[in-house]
Each structure stands twice: as structure tokens, then as C-alpha cells.
Design a protein around this motif. Structure first.
Motif, PDB file in Angstrom:
ATOM      1  N   ASP A 291       0.895  -1.283  -0.050  1.00 14.38           N
ATOM      2  CA  ASP A 291       0.183  -0.008   0.183  1.00 14.38           C
ATOM      3  C   ASP A 291       0.812   1.324   0.073  1.00 14.38           C
ATOM      4  N   PRO A 292       0.589   2.345  -0.886  1.00 15.07           N
ATOM      5  CA  PRO A 292       1.497   3.590  -0.802  1.00 15.07           C
ATOM      6  C   PRO A 292       1.623   4.154   0.647  1.00 15.07           C
ATOM      7  N   HIS A 293       0.708   3.979   1.663  1.00 13.24           N
ATOM      8  CA  HIS A 293       0.796   4.731   2.759  1.00 13.24           C
ATOM      9  C   HIS A 293       2.030   3.549   3.503  1.00 13.24           C
ATOM     10  N   ILE A 294       2.205   2.714   3.371  1.00 14.32           N
ATOM     11  CA  ILE A 294       3.145   1.637   3.878  1.00 14.32           C
ATOM     12  C   ILE A 294       4.470   1.886   3.441  1.00 14.32           C
ATOM     13  N   LEU A 295       4.650   2.164   1.915  1.00 10.77           N
ATOM     14  CA  LEU A 295       5.946   2.289   1.368  1.00 10.77           C
ATOM     15  C   LEU A 295       6.911   3.380   2.316  1.00 10.77           C
ATOM     16  N   PRO A 296       6.258   4.677   2.452  1.00  9.92           N
ATOM     17  CA  PRO A 296       7.266   5.608   3.396  1.00  9.92           C
ATOM     18  C   PRO A 296       7.885   4.991   4.563  1.00  9.92           C
ATOM     19  N   LEU A 297       7.147   3.955   5.401  1.00 10.65           N
ATOM     20  CA  LEU A 297       7.552   3.511   6.433  1.00 10.65           C
ATOM     21  C   LEU A 297       8.629   2.412   5.942  1.00 10.65           C
ATOM     22  N   LEU A 298       8.343   1.721   4.758  1.00 12.48           N
ATOM     23  CA  LEU A 298       9.528   0.451   4.473  1.00 12.48           C
ATOM     24  C   LEU A 298      10.698   1.464   4.114  1.00 12.48           C
ATOM     25  N   ALA A 299      10.795   2.555   3.828  1.00 17.10           N
ATOM     26  CA  ALA A 299      11.835   3.274   3.359  1.00 17.10           C
ATOM     27  C   ALA A 299      12.672   3.602   4.541  1.00 17.10           C
ATOM     28  N   GLN A 300      12.052   3.702   5.818  1.00 13.43           N
ATOM     29  CA  GLN A 300      12.973   3.984   6.967  1.00 13.43           C
ATOM     30  C   GLN A 300      13.550   2.629   7.646  1.00 13.43           C
ATOM     31  N   ALA A 301      13.300   1.672   7.128  1.00 12.77           N
ATOM     32  CA  ALA A 301      13.726   0.135   7.771  1.00 12.77           C
ATOM     33  C   ALA A 301      15.246   0.377   7.615  1.00 12.77           C
ATOM     34  N   PRO A 302      16.085  -0.128   8.681  1.00 12.90           N
ATOM     35  CA  PRO A 302      17.755  -0.090   8.673  1.00 12.90           C
ATOM     36  C   PRO A 302      17.994  -1.561   7.884  1.00 12.90           C
ATOM     37  N   PHE A 303      17.047  -2.172   7.733  1.00 10.34           N
ATOM     38  CA  PHE A 303      17.329  -3.495   6.740  1.00 10.34           C
ATOM     39  C   PHE A 303      16.863  -3.524   5.199  1.00 10.34           C
ATOM     40  N   PRO A 304      17.424  -4.227   4.491  1.00 11.40           N
ATOM     41  CA  PRO A 304      16.946  -4.051   3.121  1.00 11.40           C
ATOM     42  C   PRO A 304      15.331  -4.760   2.716  1.00 11.40           C
ATOM     43  N   VAL A 305      14.630  -4.261   2.181  1.00 13.75           N
ATOM     44  CA  VAL A 305      13.119  -4.869   1.696  1.00 13.75           C
ATOM     45  C   VAL A 305      13.277  -4.989   0.246  1.00 13.75           C
ATOM     46  N   PHE A 306      13.151  -6.571  -0.100  1.00 13.16           N
ATOM     47  CA  PHE A 306      13.207  -6.916  -1.342  1.00 13.16           C
ATOM     48  C   PHE A 306      11.450  -7.218  -1.615  1.00 13.16           C
ATOM     49  N   ALA A 307      11.438  -7.174  -3.113  1.00 14.09           N
ATOM     50  CA  ALA A 307      10.476  -7.787  -3.877  1.00 14.09           C
ATOM     51  C   ALA A 307      10.544  -8.974  -4.489  1.00 14.09           C
ATOM     52  N   TYR A 308       9.509  -9.979  -4.377  1.00 14.06           N
ATOM     53  CA  TYR A 308       9.683 -11.640  -4.937  1.00 14.06           C
ATOM     54  C   TYR A 308       8.393 -11.705  -5.932  1.00 14.06           C
ATOM     55  N   PRO A 309       8.489 -12.208  -7.070  1.00 12.50           N
ATOM     56  CA  PRO A 309       7.387 -12.118  -7.990  1.00 12.50           C
ATOM     57  C   PRO A 309       6.523 -13.613  -7.548  1.00 12.50           C
ATOM     58  N   GLU A 310       7.312 -14.378  -7.120  1.00 12.40           N
ATOM     59  CA  GLU A 310       6.275 -15.485  -6.751  1.00 12.40           C
ATOM     60  C   GLU A 310       5.753 -15.785  -5.309  1.00 12.40           C
ATOM     61  N   ASP A 311       5.056 -16.780  -5.135  1.00 10.79           N
ATOM     62  CA  ASP A 311       4.222 -16.885  -3.829  1.00 10.79           C
ATOM     63  C   ASP A 311       5.272 -17.124  -2.693  1.00 10.79           C
ATOM     64  N   THR A 312       4.732 -16.982  -1.272  1.00 17.88           N
ATOM     65  CA  THR A 312       5.429 -17.317  -0.068  1.00 17.88           C
ATOM     66  C   THR A 312       6.311 -18.532  -0.036  1.00 17.88           C
ATOM     67  N   TYR A 313       5.644 -19.827  -0.404  1.00 14.37           N
ATOM     68  CA  TYR A 313       5.995 -21.025  -0.346  1.00 14.37           C
ATOM     69  C   TYR A 313       7.182 -21.285  -1.369  1.00 14.37           C
ATOM     70  N   HIS A 314       7.344 -20.765  -2.356  1.00 10.89           N
ATOM     71  CA  HIS A 314       8.267 -20.595  -3.262  1.00 10.89           C
ATOM     72  C   HIS A 314       9.560 -20.133  -2.722  1.00 10.89           C
ATOM     73  N   ALA A 315       9.067 -18.711  -2.086  1.00 11.47           N
ATOM     74  CA  ALA A 315      10.236 -18.027  -1.728  1.00 11.47           C
ATOM     75  C   ALA A 315      10.876 -18.483  -0.640  1.00 11.47           C
ATOM     76  N   ALA A 316      10.140 -19.182   0.348  1.00 10.49           N
ATOM     77  CA  ALA A 316      10.952 -19.988   1.509  1.00 10.49           C
ATOM     78  C   ALA A 316      11.530 -21.053   0.965  1.00 10.49           C
ATOM     79  N   ARG A 317      11.172 -21.933   0.162  1.00  9.18           N
ATOM     80  CA  ARG A 317      12.087 -22.957  -0.442  1.00  9.18           C
ATOM     81  C   ARG A 317      13.468 -22.514  -1.161  1.00  9.18           C
TER      82      ARG A 317
END
Length: 688
Positions: A291-317
Motif C-alpha cells: 500500500d502507498p501508505h506503507i512504502l514510506p515506513l518501509l523506506a525507514q527500515a535499517p534492513f533491506p526490503v525486497f520484492a519477489y514475484p512468486e508466492d510465499t511457499y516458493h520464496a521460502a523454498r
């Protein structure tokens, strides 16, 4: 003379690259020129092999003496065609080319993995024989019992002997920490070399956020840019945020669908309160943009925030399949590996069994490696007062991982740990002391009040003074709680030195505190003093600086031949500044008749033999000086910087001298490497 050492795995997943790195570090410190050769590489381009790249970069090696040979695909094709001799001849030819330019070559064999591991093992021993190299056999302990590991060591010994290999040592790697001693006790003595047992190093095998990002092709959406954060665990958000936060731990990689704003905000709680754990990173799955309201908060994270195109199961695997290796080159991983090597492998005993030449020159890298080895040999405890500086914390982590010395960091513990966690730094094994709450503060204040009573200092004032980290840290050294102190990353030189001048005081017979820089030239080390402390020393002080600098030079392996610098050489000139240097030289000779000293002398006559022959023939210093004493701070400070910038010399320092106990100052522009080197220098000074 041995020209090479062959590191051969005997089991899959042995961790032989750690052994190759440890050997390279040990050999580089003990011999002149090392080379590195991987006869067979896994990838498609031998020049891009990651282990070759790591060794080449770390030790400053040219491609001609650090390279790969054949690819595994080429070897398999040649073996399938019955062309084994072609494999062997091409490897021998490459090794011979490298060895012609080196005193010793580390050869790292194949990984011994997959369906043809037996073939690979036999090939490694054959190549070791062809190259005339003794073998360091590396065995992975894996999940074996101590008795099973002992049996595997016996098998490796027999197989190498049956293949007529020359076994130098066996290294059992990746034993569990709790089983390491039991494994060592279970191994039967052998007549063909020692056996060393190294534990599994989680900090080496844990992937970083950068490695996971690279392996999965992740796109960074927001957050910090530090890609060396260790991923200590993985948490998949499949429950409500309250339950999820209760399970989250420092260093976890959070995998969460891109529409779970509640979990994202919960994971960001660490930025609001030190009571919450700090993730190593966050992976948003499903190709869903937050959500656009969440992105400014994520920008302040001290750790990197990534995007992954597939679902959670495949990401974890996919994340679970990423494994880090030492050849990733991350400095914290390298520090951990070298620390383990130093703790568990007696490389002096191991290398004493080889006929290796001693180096005729000292390169900057070799000097710094030897400095770390000397600091580690007689472990000291060093206090770092500036726990609120991120560079200090990064250096402390590296020093601890390399097992260089004991460390105490000063500062508010909650704030220090919060700063470390926010930047992915582990302070495990490092003591944190807050002067404001420490029970030592009362004792230190009473001692300070006693020592400064003649200056009107009472207990109330002393208690206030001991809230200053520089005073508290210096008193820790004064009373023997620590062996030395390093400060100055966030404080001025005056602030760092003042407490030492007040109550540590100078050594008997020494009038002033002074400094030197260790100037690491391309193939030798020079000592410059004083370039940081005394603006215009008189003749007595100049003599003190010369004597202290000669002592410091000897302490760090430099044969002191002292040049008392001036704009005139010998008796060719006169004037107030020349006469000062001449009288200071006479004082040095009176106090240390055996010390090689010359002055006044110009810099060119001090370093150039042909100029020395015409200006000061017969001098035992001219043309070969190693310690240079400048007549004033203006000359010394400008000269060391000019040499550093113009010649590429590495300037290590300032190293303070003359104090009864070691306290050293840092530049406020210092790097993490500068801090590591200065702490090592302080530890060596404390040994003396």
C-alpha cells in the motif's frame, strides 16, 4: 624445497576453502611470494572462479600467480575420452608456470561432490603426486559421531598412502561445537602428520541478505543498503502479527506477502524500540506492491526490503537452498574463518615441517598479517570507549571473530546494542560497560581524587569526571582492568590523551609523550616521528622522541637506524634549528651509545646510498635509515602525508609512545581497518 601444498577434500562439503584461506594467510606471513592454483574449477570460466578471486584480492596477487586451470566440464569430457594424461599434463604445465614466480603455491583441489566423488578424490591425489605437493586432507565431520569421524580419518590416511601421496596433515572441519573435543580425542595418532579439528562456523555458513538477493534475483524496494547482514533464521508470516512478533528474533529474514501491511509494520517495530528484534531483511512475495501508505515506513527500515514475484511457499523454498561460502569474501566471514584457523590449527608446527624460504622484504599486507598474529600470540584486553560509533562496533566484531584480543566497549548498553542490532553487527563475546552504572565508577573516582588531590579534585568532582568515557577507559588501563585503550574516532587527540597525561604518566626517564607513524612502503617498513603530538620539541624532547621511536621500531620488527633530520647534513650548515638537531643527536648518543644514529642529516642522504656516499661517507645510518625524526610537527606531519599520498605507502598510526601503559589515538576520519590495526598495535605494545 617444497614448492606447493595440495588441499584435497576427502568428503563432500568438507569446507576445504576455509583451509586453503588459512594456509594462504599463514604462508603469506612466513615466506616471500605465494601463488594459488585451482587445477579444476566448477564454473565455466577459470579466471572468474570465486575462490581464485578472493585469494587474488586479499593478497594482492597477479593473475599470473593466482588462477584456475581446467573446468570440471572439460575434465569430465577428457576423462570420458580416455585422455587422463592430457588433464595431468595441462595441470602440471600451469602449476610450473606459477611456481616459477613463487616460493610456495597453495593448490586447492576439486570439491569431491556428486556421483563421481571417488574419481575426483583419486584425481586429486594423482595431481598432488604429479605436482610434487604434500597433501593437506580435509574431511567434513558432518553429522558423524566422534568414532565415525575417527574411522573416516583412518580411511583417508590409508587411501592417500595407497595412492603414494605425501600426507602433510589431516584437518577435520565442521565438527559440532559440543563434539569438537570428543572428535579430537577419538582420532588415533598417525605417523604421517598431525590432525586438527575445526568446529562448524555458523557465521560463515549463514548467507547474507546480499547473497540471497543475488541467488533469487530479488529487487530491492526500500530500506537500508547493507547487504552483508547475516541471515540467522527465516520467519514466514503465516499468523497474526501479535503471534508473529513473539517468534521473531534478531537477524531473521522475514518472508511475507506484499499485502500483509500488519506484519510489515510489526517487523519495523525495531526502529521504534530497542526491545524489539531487528530482522536482517524482508522479502515481500506474490509480486504485490505494498500500500502507498506503507512504502514510506518501509523506506525507514535499517534492513533491506525486497520484492519477489512468486508466492510465499516458493520464496521460502528458494531461500532455504541458498548457502554461503567463504569465497563470498565478506570480511566478517573471512575474519571468523581466520579466527578459527588461528585457534585450532598450529600453523607454526605445520609449516615447520616444510623447507620454506624466509621473505627478504616486508610488504604492507605481510606486516599487517604479522601484526595480527603477534597480537593474537599473547592475548591482551583492550578497551574501546566510543561504543556509540558504528565504526568501533564493526571493528570490534572483526577483532573478536579473528580472536585478536579481548575487548570491552564503553557506553550505555541498551544504546550500544540497539546501534549494533540496527546495523546487523554481532557483539557476542564482547563486554559492554556503562560508566554511569558500573560499580567500578566509585573505585575509579576515589583513585582519581587521590591522584589529583594536589589539583583540588575532590570525590564529587572525580565521580563526575568518571562519567567521561575517555577518563573511565584510561582508568581501567591504569588500574589493570584492561591492558590498553584505543580512542579518538569520535574525540579529539587532546581529549584522548589528556587523562593519560594526568595520571598514567610517562615512563621513567621519558619527559614527553610523542608519536610515530609506521610507514608501510612497497617492500619495507619505515618509522616517522613525531608527526602528531609535539609542535616544536626542544633538543631534550627531540632526543626523547628519537629514543622512544627507536624502541617502538624494534618492538615492531624494524632494526632501528635513526636519522635526525634537518635541512643540513653533517657539519655543512648552521643555524638555530640545525644546532637543535645536532645537540639532540649528541644527547641520543650519550644515552644510548650502541644505537645507530646520525644527525643532522637531510632526507635524501638518509635514504639514498649514492647521495650518502658523497655527503656522509662511512656512516652506518646514511643511505639506510629506518627511523626518521623530524625537527618539528609541521615538517613531520606534512612529510608523512606527502609520502603517503605520493608513493602509495600505508601509514599506520599515530602510535603513541612514552606512556607507562599503552593508550592510542585514532583519526576522526579513521576506517574500520584503521581501528583494527591500531587495536592490534596497542595489544602488541601491551605485551611489552
Amino acid at each position: 624445497m617444497v614448492r606447493g601444498i595440495y588441499v584435497s577434500a576427502t568428503t563432500p562439503g568438507s569446507g576445504k576453502s576455509l583451509v586453503a584461506l588459512g594456509l594462504a594467510e599463514a604462508l603469506h606471513a612466513r615466506t616471500g611470494r605465494i601463488g594459488f592454483f585451482r587445477p579444476v574449477v566448477q564454473g565455466g570460466d577459470p579466471a572468474q572462479d570465486p575462490m581464485v578471486t578472493l585469494i587474488r584480492t586479499r593478497f594482492g596477487l597477479d593473475e599470473s600467480v593466482c588462477r584456475g586451470g581446467l573446468t570440471m566440464a572439460e575434465v569430465r569430457r577428457l576423462l570420458a575420452n580416455g585422455e587422463r594424461e592430457e588433464v595431468r599434463s595441462r595441470c602440471v604445465e600451469a602449476f610450473t608456470d606459477i611456481a616459477a614466480h613463487c616460493d610456495v603455491v597453495i593448490v586447492e583441489g576439486t570439491d569431491v561432490a556428486g556421483y563421481d566423488s571417488a574419481v575426483e578424490f583419486e584425481l586429486n591425489i594423482s595431481l598432488a603426486n604429479d605436482l610434487g605437493c604434500p597433501v593437506v586432507a580435509v574431511l567434513g565431520a558432518g553429522h558423524r559421531t566422534p568414532e565415525e569421524v575417527a574411522g573416516a580419518v583412518d580411511v583417508a590416511r590409508r587411501e592417500i598412502a595407497a595412492a603414494h601421496g605425501d600426507l602433510l596433515a589431516v584437518i577435520v572441519n565442521r565438527a559440532t561445537a559440543e563434539d569438537r573435543e570428543a572428535v579430537a580425542a577419538a582420532i588415533r595418532p598417525g605417523a604421517r602428520g598431525p590432525v586438527y579439528v575445526l568446529p562448524e562456523l555458523p557465521e560463515v555458513s549463514r548467507p547474507t541478505t546480499g547473497e540471497i538477493s543475488g541467488a533469487l534475483g530479488l529487487r530491492q524496494l526500500a530500506g537500508g543498503a547493507d547487504m552483508e547482514r547475516e541471515v540467522r533464521g527465516v520467519k514466514v508470516a503465516a499468523m497474526n502479527v501479535a503471534n508473529f512478533i513473539g517468534l521473531l528474533a534478531d537477524g531473521d529474514l522475514v518472508i511475507v506477502p506484499g499485502d500483509r501491511a500488519d506484519v510489515m509494520v510489526g517487523a519495523l517495530a525495531s526502529t521504534l524500540s530497542p526491545e524489539f528484534p531487528v530482522p536482517s531483511g524482508m522479502v515481500l512475495t506474490g509480486g504485490i506492491t505494498p500500500d502507498p501508505h506503507i512504502l514510506p515506513l518501509l523506506a525507514q527500515a535499517p534492513f533491506p526490503v525486497f520484492a519477489y514475484p512468486e508466492d510465499t511457499y516458493h520464496a521460502a523454498r528458494a531461500v532455504a537452498e541458498v548457502r554461503s561460502e567463504i569465497w563470498s569474501g565478506h570480511r566478517r566471514k573471512v575474519a571468523s574463518a581466520l579466527g578459527a584457523w588461528a585457534r585450532y590449527v598450529d600453523d607454526a608446527e605445520l609449516l615447520s615441517r616444510l623447507d620454506l624460504p624466509r621473505p627478504a622484504t616486508t610488504t604492507p599486507l605481510r606486516f599487517l598479517h604479522e601484526l595480527i598474529a603477534r597480537a593474537r600470540a599473547e592475548r591482551q584486553n583492550i578497551v574501546l570507549p566510543e561504543g556509540n560509533d558504528i565504526r568501533i562496533l564493526r571493528a570490534a566484531e572483526i577483532l573478536h571473530r579473528r580472536d585478536v584480543c579481548g575487548l570491552t566497549v564503553l557506553g550505555n548498553e541498551t544504546q550500544v546494542r540497539e546501534l549494533a542490532a540496527a546495523n546487523g553487527i554481532s557483539l557476542d563475546g564482547i563486554t559492554i560497560v556503562d560508566p554511569a552504572t558500573s560499580p567500578l565508577r566509585q573505585e575509579f573516582a576515589e583513585e582519581y581524587a587521590r591522584l589529583r588531590a594536589h589539583k583540588g579534585v575532590d570525590l564529587a568532582r572525580a565521580l563526575e569526571t568518571m562519567l567521561d568515557v575517555s577518563y573511565f577507559g584510561t582508568m581501567m588501563v591504569q588500574l589493570g582492568y584492561q591492558d590498553g585503550m584505543v580512542s579518538g574516532a569520535a574525540h579529539t587527540t587532546a581529549h584522548t590523551i589528556r587523562p593519560a597525561l594526568e595520571f598514567v604518566k610517562t615512563k621513567p626517564g621519558v619527559a614527553i609523550v610523542s608519536s610515530v607513524f609506521l610507514m608501510l612502503m612497497a617492500d619495507h617498513v619505515l618509522v616517522y616521528g613525531d608527526c602528531a603530538v609535539n609542535p616544536d620539541p626542544n633538543e631534550q624532547h627531540l632526543a626523547d622522541i628519537a629514543l622512544a621511536s627507536a624502541e617502538t621500531a624494534a618492538q615492531f620488527g624494524v632494526d632501528p637506524r635513526v636519522a635526525m633530520l634537518s635541512y643540513s647534513t653533517g657539519g655543512s650548515g648552521s643555524g638555530q634549528s640545525v644546532d637543535k638537531v645536532r645537540r639532540a643527536t649528541e644527547l641520543v648518543r650519550e644515552r644510548r651509545p650502541e644505537l645507530a644514529v646520525e644527525g643532522p642529516i637531510q632526507y635524501d642522504a638518509a635514504v639514498d646510498a649514492s647521495i650518502a656516499a658523497s655527503k656522509l661517507p662511512g656512516s652506518n645510518v646514511a643511505g639506510q635509515a629506518t627511523v626518521f625524526i623530524f625537527p618539528d610537527l609541521n615538517t613531520g606531519n606534512n612529510t608523512y602525508k606527502a609520502v603517503q599520498q605520493s608513493s602509495g605507502a600505508v601509514a599506520v598510526g599515530p602510535v603513541l609512545q612514552g606512556l607507562r601503559k599503552p593508550v592510542n589515538d585514532l583519526s576522526r576520519g579513521c576506517t574500520v581497518e584503521d581501528i583494527v590495526n591500531t587495536v592490534a598495535i596497542t595489544a602488541v605494545q601491551a605485551q611489552g
